[in-house]
Scaffold this motif. Structure first.
Motif, short mmCIF file in Angstrom:
data_model
loop_
_atom_site.label_atom_id
_atom_site.label_comp_id
_atom_site.label_asym_id
_atom_site.label_seq_id
_atom_site.Cartn_x
_atom_site.Cartn_y
_atom_site.Cartn_z
N UNK A 41 3.31 3.70 0.34
CA UNK A 41 2.35 2.65 0.64
C UNK A 41 3.02 1.39 1.16
N UNK A 42 4.31 1.22 0.89
CA UNK A 42 5.02 0.07 1.45
C UNK A 42 5.11 0.16 2.97
N UNK A 43 4.94 1.36 3.50
CA UNK A 43 4.93 1.53 4.94
C UNK A 43 3.75 0.86 5.60
N UNK A 44 2.70 0.55 4.83
CA UNK A 44 1.55 -0.17 5.38
C UNK A 44 1.95 -1.55 5.88
N UNK A 45 2.91 -2.15 5.19
CA UNK A 45 3.35 -3.49 5.59
C UNK A 45 3.99 -3.44 6.97
N UNK A 46 4.82 -2.43 7.19
CA UNK A 46 5.48 -2.29 8.49
C UNK A 46 4.62 -1.59 9.51
N UNK A 47 3.51 -1.00 9.08
CA UNK A 47 2.62 -0.30 10.00
C UNK A 47 3.11 1.08 10.39
N UNK A 48 3.96 1.67 9.55
CA UNK A 48 4.48 2.99 9.91
C UNK A 48 4.26 4.01 8.80
#
Length: 146
Positions: A41-48
């Protein structure tokens, strides 16, 4: 012209390493489904963020594939047990009725310590464990021809 072609393979050419892990079909399926972990879910911050693991977690596909891996492992353990001991060993030496042999194999594979020893290939230890498990199993069944 290559005359001795039986020594030429992917390992000798250096394409694949000698100790490469071979995955079963269900394990490969789990790799493609993607196992969802909350850290993704931390990938949501980077959009990936990949969506496949999240979708498969929601619809339950990942859970089903993990259950298939466990069932596949138990099936291969039963085949390995059958290759070590034939049915006459179970009936003649352990005293299990012929109609209960396949049920006994499943009973033995469900024992976690036995399954670990079977994967190691310790045949001497397997024999001691299988005799003990057979005595426990025979207490719960009865044969008509006793």
């Amino acid at each position: 012209m290559v005359t001795n072609h039986n020594v030429i393979d992917e390992v000798s050419l250096g394409i694949v390493s000698k100790d490469q892990i071979k995955y079963t079909q269900a394990e490969r399926r789990l790799q493609t489904t993607g196992d969802f972990k909350p850290i993704v879910l931390l990938g949501l911050i980077g959009g990936s963020m990949p969506l496949d693991p999240l979708i498969n977690k929601i619809n339950g596909r990942t859970k089903r594939v993990k259950k298939q891996i466990v069932a596949e492992k138990k099936g291969s353990n039963i085949e390995k047990l059958s290759s070590y001991y034939n049915d006459s060993f179970f009936t003649a030496q352990l005293g299990i009725c012929a109609e209960y042999v396949s049920g006994f194999k499943v009973y033995v594979i469900e024992n976690n310590t036995f399954a670990k020893e079977l994967e190691k290939g310790e045949t001497a230890m397997l024999r001691f464990m299988i005799i003990d498990l057979a005595n426990k199993y025979k207490q719960n069944i009865s044969c008509e021809d006793k």
